[in-house]
Design an enzyme around this catalytic site. Structure first.
Site, PDB file in Angstrom:
ATOM      1  N   GLN A  78     -24.993 -13.433  39.350  1.00  0.00           N
ATOM      2  CA  GLN A  78     -25.622 -12.230  39.166  1.00  0.00           C
ATOM      3  C   GLN A  78     -25.728 -11.630  40.319  1.00  0.00           C
ATOM      4  OE1 GLN A  78     -28.711 -12.221  36.111  1.00  0.00           O
ATOM      5  NE2 GLN A  78     -28.825  -9.936  36.405  1.00  0.00           N
ATOM      6  N   PHE A  79     -24.986 -10.738  40.784  1.00  0.00           N
ATOM      7  CA  PHE A  79     -24.992  -9.995  42.072  1.00  0.00           C
ATOM      8  C   PHE A  79     -26.215  -9.151  42.166  1.00  0.00           C
ATOM      9  CE2 PHE A  79     -22.560  -6.903  39.837  1.00  0.00           C
ATOM     10  CZ  PHE A  79     -22.993  -5.753  40.541  1.00  0.00           C
ATOM     11  N   THR A  80     -26.563  -8.422  40.977  1.00  0.00           N
ATOM     12  CA  THR A  80     -27.639  -7.534  40.700  1.00  0.00           C
ATOM     13  C   THR A  80     -28.869  -8.191  41.465  1.00  0.00           C
ATOM     14  OG1 THR A  80     -28.361  -8.185  38.463  1.00  0.00           O
ATOM     15  CG2 THR A  80     -26.434  -6.353  38.934  1.00  0.00           C
TER      16      THR A  80
END
Length: 146
Positions: A78-80
């Site tokens: 989850q790059f966010t």
């Protein structure tokens, strides 16, 4: 690396209507590699996750790790998690690792988890996923290592 852990009684990841990863009781691990991260940070993060005492003992105190209780790990990229919201209303993700580096470190993290823990399921890197979970507690803990 950044991670958000959620203690779950169950969790699964669905891609295009199909379940691709699923666990019963354990930890949903949302993980993000940041620019400059290396395998050393991945190793430190995994060691912390496996030893973190967030499961209850007989007295009801959070005194047991996922290893102690034999829980599963559902690891989802989850790059966010690298979002920077200080510059306005639209998050910036410039601190997230470049896609190739992010994939390499995610794959490394998953491989190391599978080598050290018996129940490891995953999402799919860079894919639109639907994550379903029943947060137990609720217990949600952010972790990051340098």
């Amino acid at each position: 690396m950044i991670s958000v852990l959620q203690r779950v009684s169950e969790a699964r990841v669905v891609v295009e209507g199909a379940v691709i990863g699923e666990i019963g009781a354990g930890l949903l691990v949302l993980v993000c590699a940041e620019r400059g991260d290396s395998e050393a940070q991945a190793d430190k993060l995994l060691a912390k996750i496996l030893k973190l005492r967030v499961f209850s003992d007989e007295a009801g105190k959070m005194n047991r790790s996922v290893q102690d209780v034999g829980g599963g790990l559902l690891i989802v990229s989850q790059f966010t998690l690298a979002a920077d919201t200080t510059g306005g209303n639209r998050p910036s993700f410039t601190q997230a690792a470049a896609p190739d580096d992010g994939r390499r470190l995610y794959d490394y993290f998953v491989d190391r988890a599978r080598a050290t823990h018996p129940v490891v399921q995953t999402g799919r890197f860079a894919t639109d996923m639907k994550v379903h979970l029943v947060n137990d507690g609720p217990v949600t803990i952010p972790l990051w290592v340098n």
